[in-house]
Design a protein around this motif. Structure first.
Motif, PDB file in Angstrom:
ATOM      1  N   VAL A 183       0.773  -1.170  -0.090  1.00 16.93           N
ATOM      2  CA  VAL A 183       0.060  -0.064  -0.183  1.00 16.93           C
ATOM      3  C   VAL A 183       0.666   1.339   0.093  1.00 16.93           C
ATOM      4  CG1 VAL A 183      -1.892   1.141   1.425  1.00 16.93           C
ATOM      5  CG2 VAL A 183      -1.714  -1.137   1.278  1.00 16.93           C
ATOM      6  N   TYR A 184       0.531   2.091  -0.903  1.00 15.96           N
ATOM      7  CA  TYR A 184       1.389   3.522  -0.971  1.00 15.96           C
ATOM      8  C   TYR A 184       0.315   4.454  -0.268  1.00 15.96           C
ATOM      9  CZ  TYR A 184       3.669   7.537  -2.934  1.00 15.96           C
ATOM     10  OH  TYR A 184       4.480   8.727  -3.088  1.00 15.96           O
ATOM     11  N   LEU A 185       1.006   5.213   0.488  1.00 19.55           N
ATOM     12  CA  LEU A 185       0.180   6.165   1.257  1.00 19.55           C
ATOM     13  C   LEU A 185       1.142   7.611   0.795  1.00 19.55           C
ATOM     14  CD1 LEU A 185      -0.437   4.797   4.737  1.00 19.55           C
ATOM     15  CD2 LEU A 185      -1.894   4.876   2.515  1.00 19.55           C
ATOM     16  N   ASN A 186       0.148   8.438  -0.059  1.00 21.74           N
ATOM     17  CA  ASN A 186       0.751   9.638  -0.519  1.00 21.74           C
ATOM     18  C   ASN A 186       0.612  10.875   0.499  1.00 21.74           C
ATOM     19  OD1 ASN A 186       1.427  11.658  -2.001  1.00 21.74           O
ATOM     20  ND2 ASN A 186       0.117  11.492  -3.714  1.00 21.74           N
ATOM     21  N   GLY A 187       1.801  11.332   0.984  1.00 22.69           N
ATOM     22  CA  GLY A 187       1.608  12.433   2.009  1.00 22.69           C
ATOM     23  C   GLY A 187       1.211  13.741   1.329  1.00 22.69           C
ATOM     24  N   GLU A 188       1.380  13.921   0.130  1.00 26.54           N
ATOM     25  CA  GLU A 188       0.934  14.941  -0.528  1.00 26.54           C
ATOM     26  C   GLU A 188      -0.406  14.888  -1.012  1.00 26.54           C
ATOM     27  OE1 GLU A 188       3.763  16.436  -3.607  1.00 26.54           O
ATOM     28  OE2 GLU A 188       5.449  16.104  -2.181  1.00 26.54           O
ATOM     29  N   GLY A 189      -1.352  13.709  -0.866  1.00 28.25           N
ATOM     30  CA  GLY A 189      -2.604  13.725  -1.307  1.00 28.25           C
ATOM     31  C   GLY A 189      -3.653  13.771  -0.012  1.00 28.25           C
ATOM     32  N   ILE A 190      -3.220  14.390   1.117  1.00 23.91           N
ATOM     33  CA  ILE A 190      -4.145  14.295   2.192  1.00 23.91           C
ATOM     34  C   ILE A 190      -4.948  15.485   1.992  1.00 23.91           C
ATOM     35  CG2 ILE A 190      -4.309  14.684   4.485  1.00 23.91           C
ATOM     36  CD1 ILE A 190      -1.562  13.894   4.955  1.00 23.91           C
ATOM     37  N   ARG A 191      -6.542  15.157   1.815  1.00 25.22           N
ATOM     38  CA  ARG A 191      -7.542  15.935   1.295  1.00 25.22           C
ATOM     39  C   ARG A 191      -8.087  17.045   2.565  1.00 25.22           C
ATOM     40  NH1 ARG A 191      -7.334  15.390  -3.566  1.00 25.22           N
ATOM     41  NH2 ARG A 191      -7.699  13.195  -4.565  1.00 25.22           N
ATOM     42  N   GLU A 192      -8.081  16.493   3.850  1.00 21.39           N
ATOM     43  CA  GLU A 192      -8.623  17.247   4.770  1.00 21.39           C
ATOM     44  C   GLU A 192      -7.653  18.172   5.222  1.00 21.39           C
ATOM     45  OE1 GLU A 192      -7.381  13.163   6.722  1.00 21.39           O
ATOM     46  OE2 GLU A 192      -8.587  13.599   5.083  1.00 21.39           O
ATOM     47  N   PRO A 193      -8.149  19.164   5.588  1.00 19.42           N
ATOM     48  CA  PRO A 193      -7.290  20.335   6.339  1.00 19.42           C
ATOM     49  C   PRO A 193      -7.005  19.868   7.757  1.00 19.42           C
ATOM     50  CG  PRO A 193      -9.384  21.198   6.278  1.00 19.42           C
ATOM     51  CD  PRO A 193      -9.507  19.962   5.475  1.00 19.42           C
TER      52      PRO A 193
ATOM     53  N   ARG B  12      -6.382  24.162  11.772  1.00 15.60           N
ATOM     54  CA  ARG B  12      -6.443  25.653  11.463  1.00 15.60           C
ATOM     55  C   ARG B  12      -7.032  25.897  10.013  1.00 15.60           C
ATOM     56  NH1 ARG B  12      -0.835  27.194  14.463  1.00 15.60           N
ATOM     57  NH2 ARG B  12      -1.610  27.201  16.564  1.00 15.60           N
ATOM     58  N   GLY B  13      -7.376  24.703   9.321  1.00 10.82           N
ATOM     59  CA  GLY B  13      -7.836  25.001   8.130  1.00 10.82           C
ATOM     60  C   GLY B  13      -6.686  25.046   6.955  1.00 10.82           C
ATOM     61  N   GLN B  14      -5.465  24.634   7.210  1.00 11.34           N
ATOM     62  CA  GLN B  14      -4.452  24.526   6.503  1.00 11.34           C
ATOM     63  C   GLN B  14      -4.259  23.321   5.836  1.00 11.34           C
ATOM     64  OE1 GLN B  14      -2.469  27.419   5.927  1.00 11.34           O
ATOM     65  NE2 GLN B  14      -4.091  28.261   7.128  1.00 11.34           N
ATOM     66  N   ARG B  15      -3.397  23.151   4.476  1.00  8.82           N
ATOM     67  CA  ARG B  15      -3.487  22.111   3.860  1.00  8.82           C
ATOM     68  C   ARG B  15      -2.335  21.196   4.678  1.00  8.82           C
ATOM     69  NH1 ARG B  15      -0.072  20.557  -1.494  1.00  8.82           N
ATOM     70  NH2 ARG B  15      -0.962  18.405  -1.712  1.00  8.82           N
ATOM     71  N   ILE B  16      -2.438  19.927   4.670  1.00  6.38           N
ATOM     72  CA  ILE B  16      -1.609  19.130   5.459  1.00  6.38           C
ATOM     73  C   ILE B  16      -0.619  18.263   4.510  1.00  6.38           C
ATOM     74  CG2 ILE B  16      -1.389  16.813   7.081  1.00  6.38           C
ATOM     75  CD1 ILE B  16      -4.135  17.430   8.150  1.00  6.38           C
ATOM     76  N   ILE B  17       0.528  18.319   4.606  1.00  6.40           N
ATOM     77  CA  ILE B  17       1.676  17.770   3.550  1.00  6.40           C
ATOM     78  C   ILE B  17       2.388  16.689   4.734  1.00  6.40           C
ATOM     79  CG2 ILE B  17       3.486  17.877   2.115  1.00  6.40           C
ATOM     80  CD1 ILE B  17       2.012  20.508   1.056  1.00  6.40           C
TER      81      ILE B  17
END
Length: 143
Positions: free
Chosen positions: A60-70, A73-78
């Motif tokens: 299983v590949y989990l993409n750390g740049e593909g996290i959709r929920e903020p 504080r509403g900021q993008r999670i990477i």
């Protein structure tokens, strides 16, 4: 020691603490997706693979740049991206490390068949990793 290592890995990486189910498979550069499933040979899982009664392993590949929920504080999670290798068979299995499309190199961060903290150096993405019978390995994308 192993449990502490596992708890710390989850605590440090939001990719393992998703609040929602994973979305669609990883495809394309413009809209990075969050997950992809692979057979040990590195090919993407098909319906036939999922329906086979003898399949005993997957990656299983989990993409750390593909996290959709903020975040809160509403900021993008990477986060870092990870490759998890699961072997439910009693024999060791060679897993493909997916090639440069997914990473240039990997670092083993967890291996259920080795003592906590006992991990080898970097692994090239065009290689393979032998996962012991009934073992799981978690690799972190280095670059």
């Amino acid at each position: 020691a192993f449990t502490r290592e596992l708890v710390q890995l989850r605590k440090n990486h939001p990719v393992f603490r998703r609040r929602r189910f994973f979305g669609t498979p990883v495809r394309g550069e413009e809209d990075p997706q969050d997950i992809a499933w692979f057979a040990p040979d590195g090919s993407e899982m098909t319906s036939k693979d999922w329906d086979s009664g003898f399949g005993k392993s997957l990656a299983v590949y989990l993409n750390g740049e593909g996290i959709r929920e903020p975040d809160e504080r509403g900021q993008r999670i990477i986060d870092d991206s990870f490759l998890m290798l699961f072997n439910a068979h009693h024999e060791p299995i060679d897993f493909s490390l997916l090639g440069p499309e997914y990473a240039e190199a990997w670092e083993i961060v967890l291996d259920t068949t080795r003592p906590a903290g006992d991990h080898n150096g970097d692994l090239p993405s065009d290689g393979t990793l032998v996962v012991a019978g009934r073992g799981t390995a978690v690799l972190r994308k280095l670059r």
